[in-house]
Design an enzyme around this catalytic site. Structure first.
Site, mmCIF file in Angstrom:
data_model
loop_
_atom_site.group_PDB
_atom_site.id
_atom_site.type_symbol
_atom_site.label_atom_id
_atom_site.label_comp_id
_atom_site.label_asym_id
_atom_site.label_seq_id
_atom_site.Cartn_x
_atom_site.Cartn_y
_atom_site.Cartn_z
ATOM 1 N N GLY A 309 0.779 -1.272 0.062
ATOM 2 C CA GLY A 309 -0.199 0.024 0.148
ATOM 3 C C GLY A 309 0.958 1.352 -0.158
ATOM 4 N N GLU A 310 0.256 2.179 0.665
ATOM 5 C CA GLU A 310 1.208 3.517 0.803
ATOM 6 C C GLU A 310 1.200 4.295 -0.524
ATOM 7 O OE1 GLU A 310 4.965 3.215 2.329
ATOM 8 O OE2 GLU A 310 4.015 2.082 4.410
ATOM 9 N N GLY A 311 0.708 3.715 -1.837
ATOM 10 C CA GLY A 311 0.804 4.380 -2.992
ATOM 11 C C GLY A 311 2.148 3.910 -3.485
#
Length: 343
Positions: A309-311
């Site tokens: 995640g987190e981009g």
């Protein structure tokens, strides 16, 4: 606030010009594979045969989830705010990858169960200290969902540049994403649920059972916004608003993994043309993401087994967007290079 309205990028004349330009480069026809279709998509989004990337940015939306009370995560809820602190200290993977690839990074508190105070680098859009436990009641009210959408719309409209990536942080949010996926696609819960941050097989089965009970309890939640309010997170709802506004501005939307794609699923049910503006950075290792991509008829650029995640997938895929626009603008044609074409 009315939801943004999104126009299709379909333009047969421009598409023909883009593919003529692509096919006239000094290479065998189709030999740059997916970079060619990516270049064409970027040109259609920007309505030009010479697309350019300007000031690419990524927003990480953070929020907590009441569903963690059902023991659906391998990590405690406190990890959400601790990871926000890590983002602010420039210590997370997304900080490294965004910095490496020249991507402006914004961190948004959409609804973390922690008081950060006024902090440099943190955008305070907190709706509340985490959502309700959707195993017992809707995660948020319609009003809270609407406010989250409005914040997301405002954030995207205030972001410079023409490329916007989406990231998230929120312990418990794979449970929300799986419930949203099931409710909007009809794919069985067992195929939507994965290990998240690292559940073992028994943990995944428990998570599945929690979601199955919750969707049965909220069987009347059917419209996209009802599903979002019932099962979503503040960070997911805020992403929906930001995605809609970014597409309305004809920005390129860089889509990360499972949770971000669940937000896009809601946005696409509201405004189907949003999918024209999306570049899917990767296929997550989280079970369900591949099927969610298939439901959106999406083809991801990368297959790296990511599930952070987190981009992070967005930042890692950005160089491929640069490659697509650069070959289109800088690569020689057969005529200019005086290279013989195929007989």
């Amino acid at each position: 606030m009315p939801l943004p309205q999104i126009a299709s990028i379909a333009n047969p004349d421009l598409a023909a010009k883009l593919y003529a330009a692509i096919n006239n480069k000094t290479k065998p026809l189709g030999s740059l594979g997916e970079l060619e279709s990516l270049a064409a998509r970027l040109g259609l989004i920007q309505q030009t045969v010479q697309p350019q990337l300007h000031a690419p940015a990524l927003i990480v939306f953070a929020g907590d989830h009441g569903i963690v009370a059902e023991n659906v995560s391998a990590y405690p809820q406190s990890v959400t705010w601790q990871m926000v602190e890590n983002f602010l200290a420039q210590g997370a993977a997304i900080n490294v990858f965004a910095r490496q690839n020249g991507m402006a990074l914004q961190i948004v508190d959409a609804g973390v169960n922690h008081d950060f105070g006024v902090r440099d680098g943190l955008i305070d859009c907190k709706i509340g200290p985490g959502t309700h436990n959707f195993a017992q009641q809707p995660a948020m009210s319609a009003e809270q969902c609407g406010t989250a959408l409005e914040h997301g719309i405002a954030l995207a409209r205030a972001t410079a540049g023409n490329v916007l990536g989406f990231g998230e942080m929120g312990i418990g949010n794979t449970t929300s994403a799986a419930a949203i996926m099931h409710q909007l696609t009809g794919i069985p819960v067992a195929s939507c649920v994965g290990a998240g941050t690292g559940l073992d097989a028994a943990g995944v089965m428990h998570k599945q059972a929690v979601i199955e009970r919750a969707v049965a309890h909220h069987a009347n939640a059917a419209s996209p916004l009802d599903v979002l309010a019932t099962f979503g997170g503040y960070e997911i709802a805020m992403m929906v608003g930001a995605m809609l506004a970014a597409a309305e501005r004809r920005m390129v939307l860089l889509i990360d993994g499972f949770i971000v794609t669940s937000a896009l699923l809601v946005a696409a049910r509201l405004q189907p043309a949003i999918l024209d503006y999306c570049v899917f950075s990767h296929c997550s290792n989280e079970q369900g993401h591949r099927q969610m991509l298939a439901a959106l008829d999406a083809k991801p650029l990368l297959q790296l087994g990511l599930r952070l995640g987190e981009g992070t997938g967005c930042a890692l895929a950005l160089p491929l967007l640069h490659a697509a626009v650069n070959f289109l603008s800088q690569m020689a044609t057969f005529e200019s290079a005086q290279v013989s074409e195929k007989n």
